[in-house]
Design an enzyme around this catalytic site. Structure first.
Site, PDB file in Angstrom:
ATOM      1  N   GLU A 169       0.608  -1.518  -0.027  1.00 17.85           N
ATOM      2  CA  GLU A 169       0.432   0.390  -0.102  1.00 17.85           C
ATOM      3  C   GLU A 169       0.696   1.299   0.165  1.00 17.85           C
ATOM      4  O   GLU A 169       0.373   2.013   1.041  1.00 17.85           O
ATOM      5  CB  GLU A 169      -1.202  -0.355   1.595  1.00 17.85           C
ATOM      6  CG  GLU A 169      -1.937  -1.063   1.315  1.00 17.85           C
ATOM      7  CD  GLU A 169      -2.579  -0.797   2.073  1.00 17.85           C
ATOM      8  OE1 GLU A 169      -2.073  -1.193   3.634  1.00 17.85           O
ATOM      9  OE2 GLU A 169      -3.782  -1.802   2.213  1.00 17.85           O
ATOM     10  N   GLU A 362      -5.184  -8.211  -1.028  1.00 18.33           N
ATOM     11  CA  GLU A 362      -6.351  -7.999  -0.008  1.00 18.33           C
ATOM     12  C   GLU A 362      -7.491  -7.982   0.305  1.00 18.33           C
ATOM     13  O   GLU A 362      -7.770  -6.927  -1.288  1.00 18.33           O
ATOM     14  CB  GLU A 362      -5.584  -7.369   1.245  1.00 18.33           C
ATOM     15  CG  GLU A 362      -4.337  -7.432   1.481  1.00 18.33           C
ATOM     16  CD  GLU A 362      -4.143  -6.147   2.797  1.00 18.33           C
ATOM     17  OE1 GLU A 362      -4.365  -5.527   3.416  1.00 18.33           O
ATOM     18  OE2 GLU A 362      -2.431  -6.449   2.506  1.00 18.33           O
TER      19      GLU A 362
HETATM   20  C1  BG6 Z   1      -4.649  -3.102   4.927  1.00 22.83           C
HETATM   21  C2  BG6 Z   1      -3.101  -3.509   5.111  1.00 22.83           C
HETATM   22  O1  BG6 Z   1      -5.241  -1.866   5.162  1.00 22.83           O
HETATM   23  O2  BG6 Z   1      -6.088  -3.127   5.851  1.00 22.83           O
HETATM   24  C3  BG6 Z   1      -2.890  -4.391   6.027  1.00 22.83           C
HETATM   25  O3  BG6 Z   1      -2.117  -3.816   4.698  1.00 22.83           O
HETATM   26  C4  BG6 Z   1      -4.770  -4.593   7.391  1.00 22.83           C
HETATM   27  O4  BG6 Z   1      -1.838  -4.748   7.414  1.00 22.83           O
HETATM   28  C5  BG6 Z   1      -5.549  -4.655   5.902  1.00 22.83           C
HETATM   29  O5  BG6 Z   1      -4.690  -5.201   8.750  1.00 22.83           O
HETATM   30  C6  BG6 Z   1      -7.066  -4.389   7.461  1.00 22.83           C
HETATM   31  O6  BG6 Z   1      -6.688  -3.440   8.379  1.00 22.83           O
HETATM   32  P1  BG6 Z   1      -7.092  -3.591   9.912  1.00 22.83           P
HETATM   33  O7  BG6 Z   1      -6.765  -2.413   9.878  1.00 22.83           O
HETATM   34  O8  BG6 Z   1      -8.406  -4.261   9.899  1.00 22.83           O
HETATM   35  O9  BG6 Z   1      -6.125  -4.681   9.999  1.00 22.83           O
END
Ligand code: BG6
Length: 468
Positions: A169, A362
């Site tokens: 990101e 993701e």
């Molecule tokens: C992304 C990141 O922004 O979102 C991850 O690359 C992160 O590391 C994921 O865990 C989900 O966000 P969160 O804050 O719910 O863990």
């Protein structure tokens, strides 16, 4: 068949959110070791309330965890290498052998099951020493330190890893300069000059890493990765449309450089307006011509924006305060708006602009899970809500491929095993298809249990997405 036969189904984790063992086998501290509250304030040193120090102890459970990923049928496993396990302060002449040995062992497990590794070289894990000495990426010397680390990885793991992501990101540095870029200057004191100079350093480092990866092994495929912040105008007011354009450009600034090899047309004017005079040296612009092989992004949610800050209700998304609620969408327990169609839209938007293969690196639902007896002597979570979230998103991926013709090469479900959340550093915000018995106070057996989504995703992979 809509998903291509070689579609890379799998899951994703990041070292700092799952490994634990924060000071074992020569690992140096990284910035996450002093961020016990996610995006919140950093501490002077690691504190016992920082769940990431032990996390789910993947460092000692990776064999069991990768076996579970294999049982689900993963074709790919995205994980990050903790920079400070390889170079504890970032500045050693020689890498830490024990750090390399750990990832060797992880790769052994992947190979055992025929799982393709996808390695994130830097996932919000800058060695703390580099953040403190250089103020992170605001200093140009970070480029050569990062490239030294890359060279070690590309050489040492040559032939074993073929898919790489240079920075997780990368565009998040604009909102989270410390977590994303290791820049310790408080946000309200950080000048645009320093911020965009850091952006430039990361972009140059990324492009040089792409070149190096290809030189070391022509079979290497290197991707960039952005937060797919998808924004809609709150109203048809043309000012809201322009507001969207501005936010989209925040992201395109990075993607244009990484996918097209040069700063976009709007960059010069933007820098002028922000009073930024980039220090661009020697071969920087030539280096930027080394574009990536694929475009990866994270996608969880979409939001609205308005040119008039008094309009709309703030969305609880913690990405940026400007974001507004969309009355058409439901939200997660953490207030993230659920928008599967936004994923199809985002896939099309990125492909229209870049014509690079896309990788959904993701996607997933963070939720409170309840562990119950499964009636067969073990435990489980009936996470129909997670299945529904993933199903609806995958349906849209399918449409993007089938109806729109977007080449999507893979999908890695975020936090395929429960891990510590990034923005809030909680364990209760669970994304996994595997439950880990860890409580918010750090107690728990760390036993792993298959959730209902485990079996559902296994079938999705087995049918190559035909049964969702
Ligand atoms: C992304 C990141 O922004 O979102 C991850 O690359 C992160 O590391 C994921 O865990 C989900 O966000 P969160 O804050 O719910 O863990």
């Amino acid at each position: 068949m809509s998903f291509p036969a070689n579609f890379l189904w799998g899951g994703a984790t990041a070292a700092n959110q799952c490994e634990g063992a924060y000071n074992e086998d020569g690992k140096g501290l990284d910035i996450q070791d002093v961020l016990p509250h996610g995006f919140g304030l950093r501490t002077a040193e690691p504190t016992s309330d920082n769940l990431k120090l032990r996390a789910i102890d993947y460092y000692h459970h990776y064999r069991e965890d990768i076996a579970l990923f294999a049982e689900m049928g993963f074709k790919v496993y995205r994980f990050s290498i903790a920079w400070s396990r390889i170079y504890p302060t970032g500045e050693e002449e020689e890498p830490n052998e024990k750090g390399l040995a750990f990832y060797d062992a992880v790769l052994d497990e992947c190979e055992k099951y025929g799982i393709e590794p996808l390695v994130t070289i830097s996932h919000y894990e800058t060695p703390l020493a580099l953040a403190e000495k250089y103020n992170g990426w605001s200093d140009r010397r970070m480029i050569s330190l990062y490239l030294k680390y890359c060279q070690t990885l590309f050489t040492y793991f040559r032939g074993r890893v073929h898919y790489w992501i240079t920075f997780n990101e990368i565009n998040s540095i604009l909102r989270q300069p410390f977590m994303s870029g290791g820049i310790g200057t408080p946000k309200d004191q950080l000048t645009n000059q320093d911020l965009y100079q850091a952006v430039h350093h990361e972009l140059v480092a990324s492009a040089k890493a792409v070149k190096m990866a290809h030189e070391i092994d022509p079979a290497n495929q290197v991707g960039c990765m952005v937060v797919g912040i998808t924004v809609y105008p709150l109203s048809p007011d043309p000012d809201d449309i322009l507001k969207v354009m501005g936010l989209d450009n925040d992201c395109y600034l990075f993607l244009d450089v990484q996918c097209r090899g040069a700063y976009p047309y709007f960059a010069a004017k933007r820098f002028e307006k922000l009073n930024v005079k980039l220090d661009i040296q020697d071969d920087d612009l030539d280096a930027l011509k080394n574009t990536v092989d694929f475009l990866a992004f994270s996608y969880y949610s979409s939001n609205c924006v308005s040119a008039d800050p008094s309009k709309g209700e703030p969305s609880r998304s913690n990405m940026t305060p400007e974001l507004r609620k969309n009355p058409y969408l439901k939200v997660t327990e953490w207030g993230w708006q659920i928008d599967p169609k936004g994923l199809r839209y985002t896939l099309n938007r990125f492909y229209a602009r870049y014509q690079k293969p896309l990788f959904i690196a993701e996607n997933g639902l963070g939720a409170n899970d309840v562990l119950i007896d499964d009636g067969k002597g073990s435990k489980t979570v009936i996470d129909d809500y997670r299945i529904a979230y993933m199903r609806e998103h995958l349906k849209q991926v399918k449409l993007a491929i089938e109806e729109d013709g977007v080449p999507v090469i893979g999908y890695t479900a975020w936090g395929c095993i429960d891990l510590i959340s990034c923005s809030t550093a909680e364990i209760s915000k669970r994304y996994g298809m595997i439950y880990v018995d860890l409580n918010p106070d750090g107690t728990g057996t760390l036993n792993r249990y298959r959730k209902k989504s485990f079996w559902w995703y296994k079938n999705v992979i087995a049918t190559n997405g035909e049964e969702l």
